[in-house]
Design a protein around this motif. Sequence first.
Motif, short mmCIF file in Angstrom:
data_model
loop_
_atom_site.label_atom_id
_atom_site.label_comp_id
_atom_site.label_asym_id
_atom_site.label_seq_id
_atom_site.Cartn_x
_atom_site.Cartn_y
_atom_site.Cartn_z
N ARG A 1 33.96 34.00 89.73
CA ARG A 1 33.02 34.47 89.41
C ARG A 1 33.15 35.34 88.04
NH1 ARG A 1 33.27 35.67 94.90
NH2 ARG A 1 31.95 34.34 96.15
N PRO A 2 32.18 35.58 87.33
CA PRO A 2 32.26 36.50 86.24
C PRO A 2 33.42 37.76 86.51
CG PRO A 2 30.13 35.69 86.39
CD PRO A 2 30.79 35.40 87.74
N GLY A 3 34.25 38.30 85.58
CA GLY A 3 35.03 39.22 86.04
C GLY A 3 36.35 38.97 86.65
N ASP A 4 36.36 37.60 87.07
CA ASP A 4 37.70 37.23 87.63
C ASP A 4 38.74 36.71 86.57
OD1 ASP A 4 36.75 37.84 90.18
OD2 ASP A 4 36.18 35.76 90.80
N THR A 5 39.73 36.62 87.08
CA THR A 5 40.98 35.99 86.07
C THR A 5 42.00 35.34 86.90
OG1 THR A 5 40.75 37.88 84.32
CG2 THR A 5 42.58 36.75 84.10
N LEU A 6 42.13 34.11 86.30
CA LEU A 6 43.02 33.10 87.08
C LEU A 6 44.44 33.44 86.47
CD1 LEU A 6 44.01 30.80 88.52
CD2 LEU A 6 43.11 29.30 86.87
N LEU A 7 45.67 33.40 86.99
CA LEU A 7 46.95 33.70 86.33
C LEU A 7 47.85 32.39 87.16
CD1 LEU A 7 48.68 35.63 84.46
CD2 LEU A 7 49.64 36.57 86.88
N LEU A 8 48.21 31.71 86.22
CA LEU A 8 49.01 30.52 86.56
C LEU A 8 50.45 31.10 85.92
CD1 LEU A 8 47.26 27.20 85.71
CD2 LEU A 8 47.32 28.76 87.74
N TYR A 9 51.48 30.57 86.58
CA TYR A 9 52.91 31.42 86.03
C TYR A 9 54.17 30.45 86.62
CZ TYR A 9 52.69 32.97 90.98
OH TYR A 9 52.58 32.95 92.37
N SER A 10 55.20 30.42 85.97
CA SER A 10 56.29 29.84 86.37
C SER A 10 57.29 30.61 87.30
CB SER A 10 57.11 29.15 85.37
OG SER A 10 57.71 30.25 84.41
N ASP A 11 58.26 29.95 87.99
CA ASP A 11 59.06 30.82 88.92
C ASP A 11 60.06 31.86 88.12
OD1 ASP A 11 60.71 28.75 87.75
OD2 ASP A 11 61.32 27.84 89.62
N GLY A 12 60.15 31.66 86.83
CA GLY A 12 60.95 32.47 86.04
C GLY A 12 60.35 33.89 86.23
N VAL A 13 58.97 33.98 86.51
CA VAL A 13 58.35 35.25 86.57
C VAL A 13 58.84 36.13 87.68
CG1 VAL A 13 56.11 36.45 86.53
CG2 VAL A 13 56.25 34.42 85.12
N VAL A 14 58.95 35.45 88.85
CA VAL A 14 59.22 36.03 90.10
C VAL A 14 60.48 35.78 90.73
CG1 VAL A 14 56.77 36.14 90.67
CG2 VAL A 14 57.97 34.07 91.27
N GLU A 15 61.24 35.03 90.26
CA GLU A 15 62.58 34.80 90.80
C GLU A 15 63.70 35.59 90.25
OE1 GLU A 15 63.66 30.61 90.94
OE2 GLU A 15 62.36 30.19 92.81
N ARG A 16 64.37 36.34 90.99
CA ARG A 16 65.47 37.04 90.37
C ARG A 16 66.80 36.59 91.58
NH1 ARG A 16 62.47 37.23 87.21
NH2 ARG A 16 61.47 38.75 85.98
N ARG A 17 67.99 36.82 91.10
CA ARG A 17 69.10 36.47 92.15
C ARG A 17 69.38 37.31 92.92
NH1 ARG A 17 74.17 34.19 88.24
NH2 ARG A 17 73.31 32.33 87.56
N TRP A 18 69.17 38.64 92.90
CA TRP A 18 69.46 39.68 93.84
C TRP A 18 68.51 39.94 94.92
CZ3 TRP A 18 68.47 40.29 88.47
CH2 TRP A 18 67.59 41.14 88.27
N GLN A 19 67.31 39.33 94.69
CA GLN A 19 66.14 39.76 95.58
C GLN A 19 65.53 38.33 96.18
OE1 GLN A 19 63.42 42.17 93.62
NE2 GLN A 19 62.17 40.70 92.72
N ASP A 20 64.76 38.34 97.17
CA ASP A 20 64.15 37.33 97.81
C ASP A 20 62.82 36.87 97.00
OD1 ASP A 20 61.84 38.53 99.28
OD2 ASP A 20 63.57 39.49 100.02
N LEU A 21 62.29 35.79 97.04
CA LEU A 21 61.05 35.29 96.41
C LEU A 21 59.83 36.29 96.96
CD1 LEU A 21 59.63 33.53 94.48
CD2 LEU A 21 59.44 31.82 96.35
N ALA A 22 59.82 36.65 98.10
CA ALA A 22 58.57 37.47 98.47
C ALA A 22 58.64 38.69 97.96
CB ALA A 22 58.70 37.72 99.97
N SER A 23 59.64 39.39 97.69
CA SER A 23 59.59 40.49 96.90
C SER A 23 59.09 40.52 95.33
CB SER A 23 61.03 41.03 96.80
OG SER A 23 61.37 41.54 98.12
N GLY A 24 59.54 39.24 94.75
CA GLY A 24 59.28 38.97 93.31
C GLY A 24 57.47 38.72 93.22
N LEU A 25 56.96 38.26 94.34
CA LEU A 25 55.77 37.63 94.33
C LEU A 25 54.98 39.04 94.60
CD1 LEU A 25 55.61 34.19 96.58
CD2 LEU A 25 55.11 34.68 94.13
#
Length: 718
Positions: A512-536
Motif C-alpha cells: 500500500r501507499p507508504g510501504d517500502t520493499l527492501l531486497l538485499y544480498s546475504d552480505g548485508v546480514v551474514e557475519r562470520r562470528w554470528q548466526d544468520l538469525a542475529s543478522g536478520l
Amino acid sequence: MPGTVGRVPTPSVPTPGAPAGPVATGPAAATAHPWAATPLGAPENWDPAVRAVMDVVLDSPVPMALLLGDDLVLHYNEGYAELIGDRHPGALGRPAAEVFAEVWREAGAGEALERVYRRGEPFLEREAVLPADRRGGGPAEPAVFTRGHSPVRDSTGRIVGVLTVSAQTTQLTQQLQSLSDFAAALSGTLTLDDVARVTLRYCLHSFDADRVSLAVDEGAAWRMVRRIRGELLDEADERLPPLWRRIGADSALPAVVTARSGVPSFAADGQPLRDVAADRHDEKIRALAALPLRSSVIRGALTVGYQAPRPWSPAERALLAASAELIGQAAERARRFETQHGTAQLLQRSMLPEQLPDLPRLRIAARYEPGVDGNAAGGDFYDAFLLPSGALGVVLGDVAGHDVQAAARMGQVRAALRALALSDSRPDAVLGGLDRLVGSLGTEGGTHELFVTVVFGVVDVDREVLTLSSAGHPAPLIRRGGPDADAEFVEVPPGPPLGLGGRARTVTVPFRPGDTLLLYSDGVVERRWQDLASGLAGLGAAVSAASSGDPRALCAVATAAVPGATEDDVAVLAVEHAVRPSRSAGMEVPAEPTAPSRVRHWLTAQLTEWQVPEAVVGAAVLCTSELTTNALLHAGTAARVEIDLSAERLLVSVADSGTRGQVTRAQTDTLSSRGRGLGLIEELSDAWGTDPTVRGSTVWFEILIPGSGSRVDAPAAG
C-alpha cells in the motif's frame, strides 16, 4: 687515590642561599656561586688547569659538566642545565651520586664515571639514559644521550675530576622508533590518498617540520599535496582524502624536479621555493630537502622544509632517505591497487543499471558495495524495469564468486531475467526459465558449482499488491508505512538456488501507499562470528527504526544495520509506494568557483516556489552548498544537484563524475569549511549517505517535513 682539589662531603643543603627558581649557569653565575663556603674554596684559589677547563665548560654551547673531587661534585653550563631540567639549580655543587641517585647504580652510570676518575681511562657511552626534564609536575621520562667522559688533570698531572660532554640523541632514537611505526602505518594503506595522509602526518610530526609535501605523477602531469605546521585538523579531517593540487609537467617545483631526475637535493639556507611559492607559507621556507620515491611504476618525491637554516646532518639525510624508500614502496602498491580496483569496479558497475525507472508513484533506489578489498568484480546484481503490463519488475541476485567470470555470469543472468520477464512476467515462470539457463551454463562449463540465488518480484501499483518468488535468496523485507511504522519479512515459499531443477512458487502480499520493499544480498546480514538469525534481526530492527521509508535512506540503513566488516559483496534495492507523487528538479553545476553560490540561489528559489517550510529551506541550502563544494573540490569535474520533494521529506543529492576511486562516508567531511561539513549534515538532516556510481559518487541527505513525524531544527547561525 688520584689527587683531588679537596675532599667534598655530602651536605644535606650543599648550596646555601641558592635561589629557589631557575638560575643562569654561565660565567657570571659561576662567580656568584658561594664556592668559598664549600670545601672547594674560592675559584681564584683553584688550580689554573682546573680553572681553564671550567672556563671552557661555561663558554661552550654544548652540554658539558665538570665533576670534581672524590664525590664528583657537579659544575655545569647552560646546555647541561637544560638537559637535567628541574634538577637545576639544586644540582650545582652537589655530588653527582645524589643528583642522579635513581640511576647511579645502574650499569654504565656511576660506575663508569668513577672508573674514569680512578683509572684515568676515557669512556664513551653511546646510549646513556637519564631521567629527563620534569618541569610542570609530570612524571620523569627517560632521555637518551651519547656521552663522552674524560679525566681532568691539574697542573701537576694528577686526576682531579671528570669532564662529561653530552649530546642528546633522544630525538634520533624517537625518530627511528617512529620510522618503524611509519612502516607499519603504510603497510595498511590501499590508495594514494591513504599513503599521502599517513606520510604528511608522520613527516610533519617526526621531523618537526614546518612544511611537508608529496608529489606523484599523473600521466604527463603531476599532482601534489601539502601540510604545514599549525594547520588545524581535527579527528574527522585526519580521515579525509587530502586535497591534491595539479602541477604542470614542466613545473620548477623542487618536488617535481627531484621526481623527474631521481636525484635528492638539500637546500641548507635560502629561498628554495621563492619562484614557485603558492602562498606565504612557501615563501618562508629557508631549508628544504627533496627525496625521490624509488618505484618502478610511479614517479614522485617527498619534500620536508623548515623556516630556519638547517645543515642536514648525515643521520637526518639517511632517515629521510629511508622514509622516502618506504613511501615509494607504499605508493607503488597503491598505484597497482587503484588500477586494478578501478578496472574491477568499472566492470562491475557497467553490468548494473545506470538509471532506475523514474515513476510518479514509485520511488526506487539501489546501493552496491564490493566485498573483500574491492579489488575484484563480484556477482551481486540488482535491476528494476517496467513490464508491458505497466507494473514494475524488481530483482536482486547473487552469483557466487569474486572474479571476472562471476561478473560475466551475473551479466548473463541479469540479461536473461529481463528478457524472460518481458515475455512472461509471472515470477515463478521467470525463475523457471532462469533455472534452465543456469543449468545449461553449468553443463557447458563442466561444473556443478555454479551457485546462483535470486528473488524476483512484480509491483502492481493499481492493485496495491506485490508478487514475489525466490530461488534460495534471503527473504525480502517490507517496511509498513503509517504512524506506527514497522518492518516484516515476507514469507516467500522457499526454493533451491538456480540450476538445480527446482520449482519456484509465488506469494502475493499487500503493498500500500507508504510501504517500502527492501531486497538485499546475504552480505548485508551474514557475519562470520554470528548466526544468520542475529543478522536478520538486526536488519529488521534498523529498518523499523528508520526515520522514513525513503528508499535511498533505507539502502543506507540496511548496509550499516549489522556491525562489523563483511568479505562478501553487498547489494540493496528499495522501492517505496509513495503516498502522493513527488516533485523533482535538477541543476547541472559547472566546475567553477561561483557554482556553489549559483546552487544556493537556485535551490532557495525552487523550494520557496514549492512552499517548503523556511526551516527546511535554510537547512537544505546550507547542506547542499557544502556538498556541492565538496564535489567540485574532489572530483574536479562538473556535478549535478537533484531535489525530490514529497509530503514527508525533502531529498537532495549531489552527484559528481570523478574517477579517483570509491567515495567513503568519511569523504563527505571534506567540505568548504574543513571540518564543519559533517557536523552540518548530521545536525541539519535526518539521514544522509554516499552511493558509488559507475563513474564518481553521489552524496545525499534527507530532511523530514515538519508535521510528517519528525521535527526539523532551524539552521545554525552563520
